[in-house]
Scaffold this active site. Structure first.
Site, PDB file in Angstrom:
ATOM      1  CE  LYS A 191      -4.421   0.714   2.326  1.00 60.03           C
ATOM      2  NZ  LYS A 191      -5.111   0.517   3.601  1.00 60.03           N
TER       3      LYS A 191
HETATM    4  O1  G3P Z   1      -7.549   1.090   5.464  1.00 65.73           O
HETATM    5  C1  G3P Z   1      -7.862   2.368   5.045  1.00 65.73           C
HETATM    6  C2  G3P Z   1      -9.213   2.881   5.457  1.00 65.73           C
HETATM    7  O2  G3P Z   1     -10.176   1.907   5.274  1.00 65.73           O
HETATM    8  C3  G3P Z   1      -9.262   3.589   6.770  1.00 65.73           C
HETATM    9  O3  G3P Z   1     -10.557   3.843   7.226  1.00 65.73           O
HETATM   10  O4  G3P Z   1     -12.134   4.529   9.014  1.00 65.73           O
HETATM   11  O5  G3P Z   1      -9.702   5.127   9.228  1.00 65.73           O
HETATM   12  O6  G3P Z   1     -11.137   6.257   7.545  1.00 65.73           O
HETATM   13  P1  G3P Z   1     -10.900   5.015   8.299  1.00 65.73           P
END
Ligand code: G3P
Length: 215
Positions: A83
């Site tokens: 990533k």
């Molecule tokens: O893995 C990346 C993403 O899904 C993070 O989500 O909830 O931290 O915005 P969030």
């Protein structure tokens, strides 16, 4: 549509993978930090549970060091997808990884043009963050719709991972829009599974079954 689990928690990954619906896992430095264990150890263990793409994120900012990280991470397991954040240095790293046969997932995508550039650089996946856009009073799923339609117009092999998923409606809309993947927290997977009418229906069937003569 493929469903990935957006967590680094081994217990959640084990429980969800037993359901037979998990096609891959995405992690990020914040999710890894919650586990209080060494990054490589967590990623290795995830790879031993789920046989599908497992995203592990780089934590440097220059292309050459990102590529070094990518080489190191990709040696952990053949299913590792590196990533890489959506920056100019990130794009450079993505195109170098593509040349070296290392799979990448470009993260922190907040515009369709970013997704287009990531695809052109050779990303295998792009991750638009819908929940964080919603948090910013922008309709996150609009971005997914745009990216899916752009990728549909051309011949990219880049898959769209709907990320930063906060609720089952995000997943439902992702499927309706034809996104390739939604990566979901364990809690959202459980919300998708449950319906109160199913529970009420089971109780009714079980109590009626008791009235059926058994001999
Ligand atoms: O893995 C990346 C993403 O899904 C993070 O989500 O909830 O931290 O915005 P969030």
């Amino acid at each position: 549509m493929k469903i990935f689990l957006d967590t680094a928690n081994i217990e959640e990954i084990r429980k969800a993978s037993e359901l037979g619906v998990v096609d891959g896992v995405t992690t990020n430095p914040s999710l890894i930090a919650k586990e209080g264990r060494r990054f490589e150890d967590v990623v290795k263990e995830i790879c031993s549970i789920v046989d599908g793409p497992i995203s592990a994120e780089t934590v440097t900012e220059m292309a050459d060091t990102m590529v070094e990280e990518a080489v190191r991470l990709s040696k952990i397991h053949p299913n590792i997808v590196v990533k890489i954040p959506m920056t100019a240095e990130g794009l450079k790293a993505v195109s170098e990884c593509r040349k070296r046969g290392i799979k990448t997932n470009v993260t922190l995508i907040f515009s369709a043009n970013q997704a287009l550039l990531a695809a052109k650089a050779g990303a295998n996946y792009v991750s638009p963050f819908v929940g964080r856009l919603d948090d910013n009073t922008e309709y996150g799923m609009d971005l997914v719709e745009r990216i899916v339609s752009i990728f549909h117009n051309y011949v990219y092999d880049t898959e769209v991972i709907v990320a930063s998923v906060r609720n089952p409606i995000h997943v439902l809309e992702a499927a309706q829009m034809g996104a390739d993947i939604a990566t979901v927290p364990y809690s959202v997977l459980m919300q998708m599974l449950k319906h109160p009418l199913t529970d009420i229906g089971i109780q009714k069937f079980l109590s009626d079954w008791k009235k059926v003569p058994k001999e």
